[in-house]
Motif scaffolding. Structure first.
Motif, PDB file in Angstrom:
ATOM      1  N   PRO A   1       0.835  -1.198   0.000  1.00  0.00           N
ATOM      2  CA  PRO A   1       0.000   0.000   0.000  1.00  0.00           C
ATOM      3  C   PRO A   1       0.875   1.255   0.000  1.00  0.00           C
ATOM      4  O   PRO A   1       1.946   1.264   0.597  1.00  0.00           O
ATOM      5  CB  PRO A   1      -0.788  -0.122   1.306  1.00  0.00           C
ATOM      6  CG  PRO A   1       0.008  -1.042   2.153  1.00  0.00           C
ATOM      7  CD  PRO A   1       0.740  -1.959   1.248  1.00  0.00           C
ATOM      8  N   LEU A   2       0.401   2.289  -0.662  1.00  0.00           N
ATOM      9  CA  LEU A   2       1.132   3.556  -0.652  1.00  0.00           C
ATOM     10  C   LEU A   2       0.769   4.272   0.646  1.00  0.00           C
ATOM     11  O   LEU A   2      -0.404   4.479   0.935  1.00  0.00           O
ATOM     12  CB  LEU A   2       0.691   4.415  -1.832  1.00  0.00           C
ATOM     13  CG  LEU A   2       1.539   4.413  -3.091  1.00  0.00           C
ATOM     14  CD1 LEU A   2       0.980   5.411  -4.071  1.00  0.00           C
ATOM     15  CD2 LEU A   2       2.998   4.719  -2.802  1.00  0.00           C
ATOM     16  N   ILE A   3       1.792   4.617   1.396  1.00  0.00           N
ATOM     17  CA  ILE A   3       1.521   5.289   2.664  1.00  0.00           C
ATOM     18  C   ILE A   3       2.125   6.689   2.628  1.00  0.00           C
ATOM     19  O   ILE A   3       3.292   6.855   2.281  1.00  0.00           O
ATOM     20  CB  ILE A   3       2.083   4.475   3.842  1.00  0.00           C
ATOM     21  CG1 ILE A   3       1.364   3.116   3.876  1.00  0.00           C
ATOM     22  CG2 ILE A   3       1.884   5.208   5.153  1.00  0.00           C
ATOM     23  CD1 ILE A   3       2.021   2.109   4.768  1.00  0.00           C
ATOM     24  N   LYS A   4       1.286   7.621   2.961  1.00  0.00           N
ATOM     25  CA  LYS A   4       1.721   9.006   2.940  1.00  0.00           C
ATOM     26  C   LYS A   4       2.831   9.203   3.963  1.00  0.00           C
ATOM     27  O   LYS A   4       2.782   8.653   5.064  1.00  0.00           O
ATOM     28  CB  LYS A   4       0.537   9.916   3.291  1.00  0.00           C
ATOM     29  CG  LYS A   4       0.404  11.094   2.340  1.00  0.00           C
ATOM     30  CD  LYS A   4      -0.755  11.957   2.744  1.00  0.00           C
ATOM     31  CE  LYS A   4      -1.946  11.768   1.815  1.00  0.00           C
ATOM     32  NZ  LYS A   4      -3.022  12.711   2.053  1.00  0.00           N
ATOM     33  N   VAL A   5       3.820   9.974   3.576  1.00  0.00           N
ATOM     34  CA  VAL A   5       4.914  10.250   4.500  1.00  0.00           C
ATOM     35  C   VAL A   5       4.358  11.058   5.658  1.00  0.00           C
ATOM     36  O   VAL A   5       3.633  12.032   5.459  1.00  0.00           O
ATOM     37  CB  VAL A   5       6.031  11.024   3.779  1.00  0.00           C
ATOM     38  CG1 VAL A   5       7.009  11.588   4.782  1.00  0.00           C
ATOM     39  CG2 VAL A   5       6.730  10.107   2.805  1.00  0.00           C
ATOM     40  N   ASP A   6       4.656  10.603   6.837  1.00  0.00           N
ATOM     41  CA  ASP A   6       4.082  11.215   8.020  1.00  0.00           C
ATOM     42  C   ASP A   6       5.223  11.789   8.858  1.00  0.00           C
ATOM     43  O   ASP A   6       6.176  11.086   9.192  1.00  0.00           O
ATOM     44  CB  ASP A   6       3.345  10.102   8.791  1.00  0.00           C
ATOM     45  CG  ASP A   6       2.564  10.660   9.945  1.00  0.00           C
ATOM     46  OD1 ASP A   6       2.810  11.828  10.312  1.00  0.00           O
ATOM     47  OD2 ASP A   6       1.713   9.927  10.473  1.00  0.00           O
ATOM     48  N   ALA A   7       5.098  13.051   9.184  1.00  0.00           N
ATOM     49  CA  ALA A   7       6.166  13.703   9.929  1.00  0.00           C
ATOM     50  C   ALA A   7       6.428  12.990  11.251  1.00  0.00           C
ATOM     51  O   ALA A   7       7.560  12.883  11.701  1.00  0.00           O
ATOM     52  CB  ALA A   7       5.810  15.159  10.190  1.00  0.00           C
ATOM     53  N   LYS A   8       5.370  12.449  11.836  1.00  0.00           N
ATOM     54  CA  LYS A   8       5.519  11.811  13.141  1.00  0.00           C
ATOM     55  C   LYS A   8       6.321  10.520  13.041  1.00  0.00           C
ATOM     56  O   LYS A   8       7.023  10.143  13.972  1.00  0.00           O
ATOM     57  CB  LYS A   8       4.141  11.497  13.726  1.00  0.00           C
ATOM     58  CG  LYS A   8       3.478  12.719  14.318  1.00  0.00           C
ATOM     59  CD  LYS A   8       2.078  12.356  14.807  1.00  0.00           C
ATOM     60  CE  LYS A   8       1.203  13.584  14.788  1.00  0.00           C
ATOM     61  NZ  LYS A   8      -0.177  13.274  14.443  1.00  0.00           N
ATOM     62  N   ARG A   9       6.152   9.860  11.911  1.00  0.00           N
ATOM     63  CA  ARG A   9       6.860   8.584  11.780  1.00  0.00           C
ATOM     64  C   ARG A   9       8.344   8.825  11.552  1.00  0.00           C
ATOM     65  O   ARG A   9       9.170   7.971  11.826  1.00  0.00           O
ATOM     66  CB  ARG A   9       6.276   7.752  10.643  1.00  0.00           C
ATOM     67  CG  ARG A   9       4.960   7.123  11.045  1.00  0.00           C
ATOM     68  CD  ARG A   9       4.273   6.487   9.860  1.00  0.00           C
ATOM     69  NE  ARG A   9       5.131   5.445   9.285  1.00  0.00           N
ATOM     70  CZ  ARG A   9       5.227   5.214   8.004  1.00  0.00           C
ATOM     71  NH1 ARG A   9       4.553   5.956   7.156  1.00  0.00           N
ATOM     72  NH2 ARG A   9       5.994   4.262   7.555  1.00  0.00           N
ATOM     73  N   ASN A  10       8.639   9.984  11.030  1.00  0.00           N
ATOM     74  CA  ASN A  10      10.028  10.417  10.933  1.00  0.00           C
ATOM     75  C   ASN A  10      10.938   9.366  10.290  1.00  0.00           C
ATOM     76  O   ASN A  10      12.007   9.058  10.801  1.00  0.00           O
ATOM     77  CB  ASN A  10      10.528  10.775  12.334  1.00  0.00           C
ATOM     78  CG  ASN A  10      11.837  11.529  12.248  1.00  0.00           C
ATOM     79  OD1 ASN A  10      12.156  12.102  11.199  1.00  0.00           O
ATOM     80  ND2 ASN A  10      12.594  11.518  13.329  1.00  0.00           N
TER      81      ASN A  10
END
Lengths: 187, 412
Positions: free
Chosen positions: B267-276
């Protein structure tokens, strides 16, 4: 697996290959569903068809004139039409749910036949009989395997000696069964 | 109790119906005049009946088990994975073999071509240069061919992966319907079977637009699943980025998505700032500045074939033998919807799709580049009409898309 491979596997005793045949269930299902049946009916009828096919293969009655899928479809069709005719004759209102009616049949059976069933009685007698007689009789009587093939599968020198062995097994089985008991069993 | 094997043999033959005529008389005689024998026949009758019933019940149980196993096998695609990989290997090796053959042919053409095509022994310079030119064009074509082979084949492979639940044998059988003719069947049955061919179930598909996007990314090919309607412009705006830590990203509509090299669809997962992850902060603090790199990549928007699944509720039959108008109609039965088409269709190529949008169904018949819109309410024979892709948005689902060649952009 091709038809040819399947047949030779079945003949060499690989019964599990029958599972492959369920690939052809779809066409039977769609046909039965379009002819007053449901999926449950289709599965029942198809299972019967597999048994007929298997017995015919083992007993050497099956002639490969068409594809196995066509053959199974033919048998299923005939079986289903027979069932429909039977239903029509008895004018039994059919339950929407096939399971329920089957359950009822079972119940009726339990009420009318309190004693042990014939198949259970034979099951016990057969397990007392032991091998190789048990397998030999099952294969010869239920599947109708030819004596030549039995000789090969059970390692007898000839069809004749396989026949002799079968008769001895029958005699042994008979000696463990009492006439009064077995005649009293209705089903 | 009769213990003589000879009598048991007679009874056995009697029960199996294999008595010889002389033996038949003997058995009749014994049945009438030897009560013991008659008794034995009854006992053995019961024995045979009991064994048959017991064995049948046991076989039925085993069949139920085999059926379960069969279903489980159909449902777990993981067991098919290695096969899929091997299949791909075969396809690739086929492509390579094809290249070798073409290459060989070109070589032969190179060597013998000019001499056979030109009977004049004296060859002027201009002539030779011109043959050289055509040769170089052939070389180019070959290159393109290799490219196409590589791009197309995994696609075909995918379709089959998607179709794990559909069994080829099964559809084979369906096609055979018309050849199964039983003289004893009732008229209603004949009607149900008809003289029509049935489209294999793998060619009858449903598509429901999904929000989720997924992708594969390997060997310089990026495939995007879940947006079969994506236009060319939009596809061209897709950008694959690589940051300084060599992590890949996809930029799509001002959003960034994590990418990893994968042959399995993820799945395409949006880059998340929290996941860093993968030094993502650099992306968020300022718009990324990137330059084209040397790394080539092909972007492939995967079409509706792979995004759709088999539609079992619809049965499509068609009759090829007609020279008149091409027509169709829908026939609604209690449990099944049937689509009857009178047209020159190719069993291998024709596809029928049901597209679901905003709770409504739209039906399309597609063969090669021909797209027909079908009206579900057509109860009588209705002419087949090709669709205008400029006005029918959904029909664009069926346009074959060329993969886009681009490069990976590097963070500066």
């Amino acid at each position: 697996m091709t038809d040819q491979e399947l047949l030779s596997q079945l003949k060499s005793g690989n019964e599990e290959c029958l599972g492959q045949l369920y690939a052809h269930l779809g066409m039977v299902k769609s046909w039965i569903c379009r002819n007053n049946g449901n999926e449950e009916d289709a599965l029942d009828v198809f299972q019967e068809a597999i048994i007929v096919f298997y017995k015919n293969v083992i007993s050497g009655k099956y002639e490969q004139r068409s594809k196995i899928s066509t053959y199974l479809f033919e048998i299923s069709k005939r079986q289903w039409l027979n069932q429909l005719n039977r239903r029509k004759r008895h004018e039994q209102p059919r339950e929407a749910n096939g399971f329920e009616s089957k359950f009822e049949e079972e119940l009726i059976y339990e009420v009318t036949h309190r004693g042990p069933r014939l198949k259970d009685y034979l099951g016990r007698a057969m397990s007392r009989l032991g091998e190789p007689c048990k397998s030999l009789l099952e294969t010869a009587i239920f599947l109708g395997m030819r004596m030549e093939d039995i000789a090969e599968r059970f390692n007898y020198s000839s069809a004749r000696s396989a026949s002799q062995q079968k008769l001895r097994c029958l005699k042994k089985l008979r000696s463990s069964i009492s006439y009064e008991d077995i005649i009293a069993l209705e089903q | 109790m009769i213990e003589d094997l000879k009598y048991i043999a007679l009874i056995d033959k009697y029960l199996r119906g294999t008595l010889a005529p002389s033996e038949k008389d003997e058995v009749e005689e014994l049945m009438h005049h030897n009560p013991d024998f008659a008794k034995e026949v009854r006992v053995y009758e019961k024995i045979y009946e009991g064994i048959t019933k017991k064995e049948k019940a046991e076989l039925k149980n085993r069949l139920r088990k085999y059926y379960k196993e069969y279903q489980e096998n159909q449902e777990t695609p993981t067991s098919d994975r290695p096969n899929g990989r091997y299949r791909r290997l075969f396809i690739y090796s086929g492509a390579i073999a094809a290249c070798l053959i073409i290459g060989g042919a070109i070589l032969l053409f190179n060597q013998y071509g000019p001499s056979t095509s030109n009977t004049e022994p004296t060859v002027v310079d201009v002539d030779t240069t011109s043959t050289m030119k055509t040769d170089s064009i052939f070389d180019l074509d070959e290159g393109k061919l290799v490219e196409e082979n590589k791009l197309d084949n995994p696609d075909i492979d995918r379709v089959q992966d998607n179709d794990n639940l559909v069994n080829r044998e099964n559809t084979d059988g369906l096609q055979k319907h018309d050849s199964v003719q039983n003289p004893n069947t009732e008229s209603e049955v004949q009607l149900a079977i008809g003289g029509y061919k049935t489209l294999p179930s793998r060619a009858v598909r449903k598509y429901q637009s999904s929000r989720s996007l997924s992708y594969t990314f390997h060997d310089g090919v990026f495939k995007l699943y879940g947006r079969p309607l994506m236009g060319k412009l939009e596809a061209l705006s897709l950008r694959i980025l690589k940051n300084k830590e060599s992590g890949y990203f996809l930029k799509y509509k001002n959003d960034y998505y994590d990418l990893e090299k994968t042959k399995r669809r993820l799945p395409l997962i949006k880059v998340d700032a929290k996941r860093n992850n993968k030094g993502v902060n650099t992306l968020f603090n300022r718009p990324i500045k990137s330059v084209p790199s040397q790394e080539e990549v092909t972007v492939n928007i995967v079409g509706v074939q792979n995004a759709s699944t088999v539609l079992s509720e619809l049965l499509v039959r068609f009759d090829n033998d007609n020279s008149g108008e091409q027509t169709y109609f829908f026939n609604k039965e209690e449990r099944q919807l049937e689509l009857i088409i009178q047209a020159d269709l190719d069993l291998e190529k024709a596809m029928v799709y049901r597209v679901e949008e905003a709770g409504r169904y739209y039906y399309y018949l597609v063969q090669d580049s021909q797209i027909y819109a079908l009206d579900e309410d057509a109860k009588d024979a209705t002419p087949l009409v090709t669709v205008d892709i400029t006005t029918n948005r959904l029909a664009r689902l069926f346009i074959t898309r060329e993969p886009i060649k681009t490069v990976v952009y590097e963070e500066r």
